[in-house]
Design a protein around this motif. Structure first.
Motif, short mmCIF file in Angstrom:
data_model
loop_
_atom_site.label_atom_id
_atom_site.label_comp_id
_atom_site.label_asym_id
_atom_site.label_seq_id
_atom_site.Cartn_x
_atom_site.Cartn_y
_atom_site.Cartn_z
N ASP A 1 46.36 30.96 100.09
CA ASP A 1 46.64 31.30 98.70
C ASP A 1 45.49 30.93 97.77
OD1 ASP A 1 49.08 32.26 99.45
OD2 ASP A 1 50.18 30.42 98.98
N LEU A 2 44.65 30.00 98.21
CA LEU A 2 43.51 29.61 97.38
C LEU A 2 42.36 30.59 97.50
CD1 LEU A 2 43.37 25.78 98.20
CD2 LEU A 2 44.41 26.86 96.21
N GLU A 3 42.30 31.30 98.61
CA GLU A 3 41.13 32.12 98.92
C GLU A 3 41.14 33.44 98.17
OE1 GLU A 3 37.82 32.52 99.79
OE2 GLU A 3 38.41 31.31 101.52
N ASP A 4 40.15 33.62 97.33
CA ASP A 4 39.86 34.91 96.71
C ASP A 4 38.34 35.05 96.78
OD1 ASP A 4 39.68 37.23 95.33
OD2 ASP A 4 40.58 36.51 93.48
N PHE A 5 37.87 35.32 98.00
CA PHE A 5 36.45 35.18 98.27
C PHE A 5 35.60 36.07 97.38
CE2 PHE A 5 32.66 36.71 100.52
CZ PHE A 5 31.99 35.52 100.66
N ASN A 6 35.96 37.35 97.26
CA ASN A 6 35.12 38.28 96.52
C ASN A 6 34.95 37.84 95.07
OD1 ASN A 6 34.67 39.94 98.72
ND2 ASN A 6 36.45 41.23 98.29
N THR A 7 36.05 37.46 94.44
CA THR A 7 35.97 37.03 93.04
C THR A 7 35.12 35.78 92.90
OG1 THR A 7 38.15 37.98 92.57
CG2 THR A 7 37.31 36.31 91.04
N LYS A 8 35.39 34.79 93.73
CA LYS A 8 34.66 33.53 93.61
C LYS A 8 33.19 33.70 93.98
CE LYS A 8 38.71 30.63 94.50
NZ LYS A 8 38.74 30.00 93.18
N ARG A 9 32.92 34.49 95.02
CA ARG A 9 31.52 34.68 95.41
C ARG A 9 30.74 35.40 94.33
NH1 ARG A 9 27.53 32.20 97.44
NH2 ARG A 9 26.09 33.40 98.70
N ASN A 10 31.35 36.41 93.72
CA ASN A 10 30.69 37.12 92.63
C ASN A 10 30.42 36.20 91.45
OD1 ASN A 10 30.08 39.96 93.15
ND2 ASN A 10 32.27 40.19 93.53
N GLN A 11 31.38 35.33 91.15
CA GLN A 11 31.19 34.41 90.04
C GLN A 11 30.02 33.46 90.28
OE1 GLN A 11 35.05 32.57 89.72
NE2 GLN A 11 35.86 34.16 88.35
N LEU A 12 29.95 32.92 91.50
CA LEU A 12 28.87 31.98 91.79
C LEU A 12 27.52 32.69 91.87
CD1 LEU A 12 28.09 29.12 92.24
CD2 LEU A 12 28.65 29.34 94.64
N LEU A 13 27.47 33.89 92.44
CA LEU A 13 26.23 34.64 92.47
C LEU A 13 25.77 35.01 91.06
CD1 LEU A 13 26.79 36.99 95.55
CD2 LEU A 13 25.14 35.13 95.37
N ASP A 14 26.72 35.36 90.20
CA ASP A 14 26.37 35.63 88.80
C ASP A 14 25.77 34.40 88.14
OD1 ASP A 14 27.18 38.24 88.95
OD2 ASP A 14 29.19 37.87 88.16
N HIS A 15 26.32 33.23 88.48
CA HIS A 15 25.77 31.99 87.93
C HIS A 15 24.34 31.76 88.42
CE1 HIS A 15 25.26 27.74 86.99
NE2 HIS A 15 25.00 27.54 88.27
N LEU A 16 24.11 31.95 89.72
CA LEU A 16 22.77 31.74 90.26
C LEU A 16 21.78 32.75 89.66
CD1 LEU A 16 23.65 31.15 94.04
CD2 LEU A 16 23.03 29.43 92.33
N LEU A 17 22.22 34.00 89.49
CA LEU A 17 21.34 35.01 88.92
C LEU A 17 21.05 34.75 87.45
CD1 LEU A 17 22.97 38.12 90.63
CD2 LEU A 17 20.64 37.32 91.02
N SER A 18 22.04 34.20 86.74
CA SER A 18 21.85 33.93 85.32
C SER A 18 20.78 32.87 85.09
CB SER A 18 23.17 33.49 84.68
OG SER A 18 23.56 32.21 85.17
N ARG A 19 20.52 32.03 86.09
CA ARG A 19 19.45 31.05 85.96
C ARG A 19 18.09 31.73 85.84
NH1 ARG A 19 20.50 25.64 87.81
NH2 ARG A 19 22.75 25.30 88.07
N PHE A 20 18.00 32.98 86.30
CA PHE A 20 16.78 33.75 86.16
C PHE A 20 16.93 34.84 85.09
CE2 PHE A 20 16.99 32.52 90.72
CZ PHE A 20 15.90 31.67 90.74
N ALA A 21 17.98 34.71 84.27
CA ALA A 21 18.25 35.68 83.19
C ALA A 21 18.44 37.09 83.75
CB ALA A 21 17.13 35.66 82.16
N GLU A 22 19.08 37.20 84.91
CA GLU A 22 19.37 38.49 85.52
C GLU A 22 20.86 38.77 85.43
OE1 GLU A 22 17.10 40.43 86.35
OE2 GLU A 22 15.32 39.22 86.83
N VAL A 23 21.21 40.03 85.17
CA VAL A 23 22.61 40.41 84.97
C VAL A 23 22.92 41.65 85.81
CG1 VAL A 23 24.34 41.13 83.29
CG2 VAL A 23 22.56 39.50 82.61
N PHE A 24 24.05 41.62 86.49
CA PHE A 24 24.52 42.76 87.29
C PHE A 24 25.80 43.36 86.72
CE2 PHE A 24 21.44 41.51 90.34
CZ PHE A 24 21.29 42.57 91.22
N GLU A 25 26.11 43.06 85.49
CA GLU A 25 27.39 43.51 84.92
C GLU A 25 27.47 45.02 84.88
OE1 GLU A 25 30.06 42.96 80.84
OE2 GLU A 25 28.09 42.01 81.03
#
Length: 913
Positions: free
Chosen positions: A509-533
């Motif tokens: 019930d805790l696992e929502d891999f796609n949502t969580k992985r996208n959120q963390l990748l967005d965070h890592l990309l934002s450190r380089f001011a990159e956006v995939f929205e």
């Protein structure tokens, strides 16, 4: 009146260290117990078993907090940890802060780093082009256009450069020029080119000086030192620095690693500013230089002037000034020239009243030694910042708290004596069962600390976030847990889902891999001011939630290659590059511009090779029925097999095309492929459906199917589905595009431009030389070509995204022309018995490849032949973007799937379909 709105901010330090404070945790735990069990629990002393257990849990939390607060290099450390592993985890300063050369200073650093080069200066190459303003047939040439009745004008081609080189003495200029050209083309900027390399011309200055020396001075050394210092004043060498020296100077890390990676130490921009070509020589400067030299007592007399032309030596490097005016105190230097000491200079030395003779050979030895010492001092290494290496501490290891309880509890490693009553054993087992709940929670926390390494990276192998490790050091745990399948502890494997969609994992019930992985990748990309929205939005709009995996792969690929695509974002491809077999490395190659790599990775194209983009896998076939009616069908086919074809025939060709694009959209998802029974029910066939499909064999949601391929074996049928999926995936992976730099298709400027080429040049001008576009079709312009019939590229929303992305990522001074061209086989109408009309993509692909091979030809001095240049321009001039069709509708009609490409008069514009 305006008021200042107060904004709350997230504090940088949100860790209050409470997780490390055992006393605070114990007090908080006891407070919870008092609130929950006030009437039932009155003994809060240390001897109480409940308090003892709470204290053990508090201690375990402090252990967890201590591990969480370890340095990041320790959190990601591996058992065989090394610096190389840390470089795989994180980008070092040398990789992520440096970039390929962009500015003139960057190129100067790059070339000065070559042995034998003292200094260089990059100047624009003046190439004037003349235009005849004939509205019907404008003409461009390198020479003035004469005997014409039309107005003429001229312009200079931009982006072309000449390199002025100041070579070291005795340097091999031929070898150095070759290395400079190779280095430049490995680091060429988009829409730019280096035309020639020249030795910087010298304006020689005659210096006449009489110097009084100190009695103990070595006159030969003084003379050599004066020569050396004046040469450095006329054309100074750049100092190089080590990493430690720049850190001691107080430079920040980003300033130190600004620019390209060098070999012989660091060069700073401030020194480049001080070593520009000198515009004047002052007599006062010469006096200061000479007086600072040890052994010089007095300058009795000094004068300077331009050196007269040497009529006896026509090969002399000295060039007399043409426009520069001078006087006795200041000599002005001709533009793009460097001052040099004239061999007609006179140097007179005295000690007291007696003149001193100079041994020129001995002085030359001193001068050579001074130059060698200076050059050796410049030999530094270009170092990277050291990567911190962590200590592996077994951060995920967890031992049950049960073993830390007193032995009389009966749940330690020794257990209970066989002589105790069964009731006592049962009570101990109940306590174990009760404590395993807390053990499991703590074990999960400790296990997830080991996931930090994967979470902070573009790890494509990561398939889920939550893992569940068994607490395996509990005695007789198999008597407490009877189903080991609840422990799924491999993060590289997705959760095993049962047929009903459920799983036995405790943390499902805790696992929502796609949502969580996208959120963390967005965070890592934002450190380089990159956006995939924008990319994510358009992909969801096109293909729904079935593209989650593709979006994650796109972000991972972008993140993993970020050091390359960030440092090379302005880099062009190397048109001189050869393969290991000495063939042109221009096709089926990753030798493409950094801009192309970046656009490809930002849009989900993992393969950015320059390759063939035209194929015959998608077809529209025409059928003439017995009643003379014409119908159309789409096919996905190769030379051996028809993988899918439309379920129905269509009255118009456009209907078949639209249905094919819908089929390619749903073919992304394996769940849309089904095995349907034949009419007899004895065999099955492969069909592609929409998610709304029902079991009705005549269901309208069946889009495509296989004909003449039926299966009685379930395994063979499922294997066929995988085969179809793989084939269609390969078709989609054939996405790509060409980036053509117009400046590279500039004809060889030594020759004239024939009218046959002018017929293909994109010049639009009226008789008054007023242009409806750029007069210059070559400078800072690129042509970007996409295959317009491919699934994503045929969608107007994706096209809009790509065009906006290209204009955002392209350097602001470069003008793009974006074309979506070509068609699938059978798409264009043609008379019966006649060949199908030529395919724009097929033609361009052929001409572009021929041009690149010709451009790579060294024997032609890397100039493409006139024939291939003309054919490329003619192919480019005939490119036409293809659009989907639309139908006229009344304004009040609702937009449905059937009429979504509707055209409303006076509202719709071309390109909005």
């Amino acid at each position: 009146m305006y008021t200042i709105e107060e904004h709350s901010e997230i504090p940088k330090n949100i860790n209050y260290q409470n997780d490390l404070d055992f006393s605070w945790l114990r007090d908080q735990g006891q407070k919870y117990i008092e609130d929950l069990g006030r009437k039932l629990w009155t003994d809060y002393n240390i001897h109480d078993p409940g308090i003892t257990i709470m204290e053990l849990l508090c201690y375990a939390i402090t252990d967890l907090g201590l591990r969480i607060n370890q340095p990041i290099e320790d959190l990601v450390a591996m058992p065989n940890n090394s610096e190389s592993q840390m470089h795989e985890q994180f980008k070092s300063a040398l990789k992520i802060l440096t970039c390929e050369p962009v500015t003139q200073d960057d190129y100067r650093k790059l070339f000065i780093d070559i042995d034998g080069v003292k200094n260089v200066w990059l100047i624009p190459y003046n190439l004037t082009m003349h235009l005849e303003c004939n509205p019907e047939a404008p003409k461009i040439d390198f020479k003035p256009i004469e005997n014409t009745i039309f107005n003429t004008t001229e312009f200079n081609a931009k982006g072309l450069y000449c390199l002025l080189v100041d070579y070291d003495k005795k340097a091999d200029q031929v070898l150095i020029d070759k290395e400079i050209f190779e280095t430049y083309h490995q680091n060429r900027n988009l829409c730019e080119d280096l035309i020639e390399i020249k030795k910087v011309p010298q304006q020689c200055i005659s210096i006449c000086v009489q110097i009084q020396l100190e009695n103990g001075a070595d006159e030969e050394w003084v003379h050599a030192k004066i020569q050396f210092e004046i040469e450095q004043y006329f054309s100074p060498s750049l100092p190089t620095y080590s990493l430690q020296q720049l850190q001691e100077k107080g430079l920040t890390t980003d300033a130190i690693f600004e620019g390209p990676v060098l070999t012989n130490g660091f060069i700073i921009n401030e020194d480049l500013e001080h070593t520009q070509l000198r515009k004047e020589v002052r007599r006062s400067d010469l006096i200061n230089i000479i007086m600072k030299i040890e052994g010089v007592s007095l300058i009795e007399e000094i004068s300077m002037d331009n050196c007269p032309p040497d009529t006896n030596n026509p090969s002399s490097d000295c060039v007399p000034p043409v426009t520069a005016q001078s006087d006795a105190w200041i000599i002005h230097i001709e533009e793009n020239h460097k001052p040099a000491i004239c061999d007609k200079s006179t140097w007179t030395y005295k000690k007291g009243l007696l003149p001193v003779g100079i041994n020129q050979e001995k002085s030359a030895v001193y001068l050579t030694a001074l130059e060698a010492t200076f050059k050796s001092d410049q030999k530094k290494s270009y170092e990277d910042l050291p990567m911190p290496v962590g200590n592996y501490t077994g951060i995920t290891d967890y031992q049950t708290i049960q073993h830390d309880l007193p032995e009389n509890y009966g749940i330690s490693t020794y257990g209970l004596s066989d002589k105790v009553p069964e009731l006592r054993k049962t009570q101990a087992k109940q306590l174990q069962g009760y404590l395993i709940f807390f053990d499991q929670i703590l074990s999960v926390y400790f296990s997830h600390l080991g996931q930090v390494k994967s979470l902070l990276s573009g790890d494509n192998d990561l398939k889920r976030y939550y893992i569940l490790n068994a607490v395996d050091d509990i005695q007789d745990i198999e008597t407490l847990i009877n189903d080991s399948l609840i422990y799924e502890n491999n993060p590289n494997l997705p959760l095993e889902i049962d047929a009903d969609g459920s799983t036995k994992s405790l943390i499902n019930d805790l696992e929502d891999f796609n949502t969580k992985r996208n959120q963390l990748l967005d965070h890592l990309l934002s450190r380089f001011a990159e956006v995939f929205e924008d990319y994510t939005s358009v992909m969801y709009k096109l293909f729904g939630k079935n593209v989650d995996d593709d979006i994650i792969k796109t972000k991972n690929a972008f993140l993993n290659q970020y050091d390359v695509i960030s440092s090379q974002r302005g880099l062009a491809y190397n048109y001189r590059l050869k393969t290991e077999t000495n063939t042109p490395d221009v096709w089926d190659t990753n030798n493409v511009s950094g801009f192309q790599k970046r656009i490809a990775l930002l849009s989900g194209m993992a393969d950015y090779q320059r390759k063939n983009l035209f194929n015959n896998h998608l077809r529209i076939e025409k059928y003439i029925r017995a009643n003379s009616e014409v119908e159309y069908r789409w096919l996905i086919i190769d030379s051996n097999q028809t993988y899918l074809s439309s379920r129905q025939d269509f009255k118009t060709k456009q209907q078949a095309i639209d249905n094919l694009l819908i089929a390619l959209k749903y073919a992304f998802d394996p769940e849309n492929f089904r095995l349907l029974p034949t009419s007899t029910g004895t065999k099955t066939f492969v069909a592609l459906t929409t998610p709304q499909y029902t079991s009705d064999p005549d269901d309208e949601h069946i889009i495509g199917r296989q004909y003449n391929r039926y299966f009685s074996n379930q395994d063979n049928a499922e294997a066929e589905i995988k085969k179809v999926l793989n084939f269609i995936a390969n078709i989609q992976s054939e996405e790509g595009f060409y980036v053509i730099e117009n400046i590279l298709a500039l004809p060889y400027h030594i020759q004239n431009i024939p009218n046959t080429l002018n017929d293909c040049l994109p010049v639009c001008v009226d008789e008054n030389c007023h242009s409806c576009g750029p007069l210059d079709p070559f400078s800072y312009q690129i042509t970007i070509v996409f295959p317009g019939w491919i699934s994503r590229f045929s969608n107007i929303d994706f096209r809009n995204y790509m065009e906006a992305l290209i204009r955002r990522e392209l350097p602001a001074h470069i003008l793009p022309r974006i074309c979506w061209i070509g068609h699938m086989k059978g798409m264009l109408d043609h008379a019966e018995g006649e060949p199908e009309p030529p395919n724009d993509m097929e033609i361009l692909q052929e001409k572009w490849k021929k041009f690149l091979i010709s451009k790579n030809n060294k024997s032609n001095n890397y100039h493409a032949s006139f024939t291939t240049t003309k054919e490329l321009w003619c192919a480019m001039s005939h490119l036409n973007t293809i659009y989907g069709s639309g139908t006229l509708h009344y304004c009040e009609n609702e937009e449905t799937e059937e009429n979504k490409n509707r055209i409303i008069l006076n509202r719709s514009s071309l390109g909005s379909l």
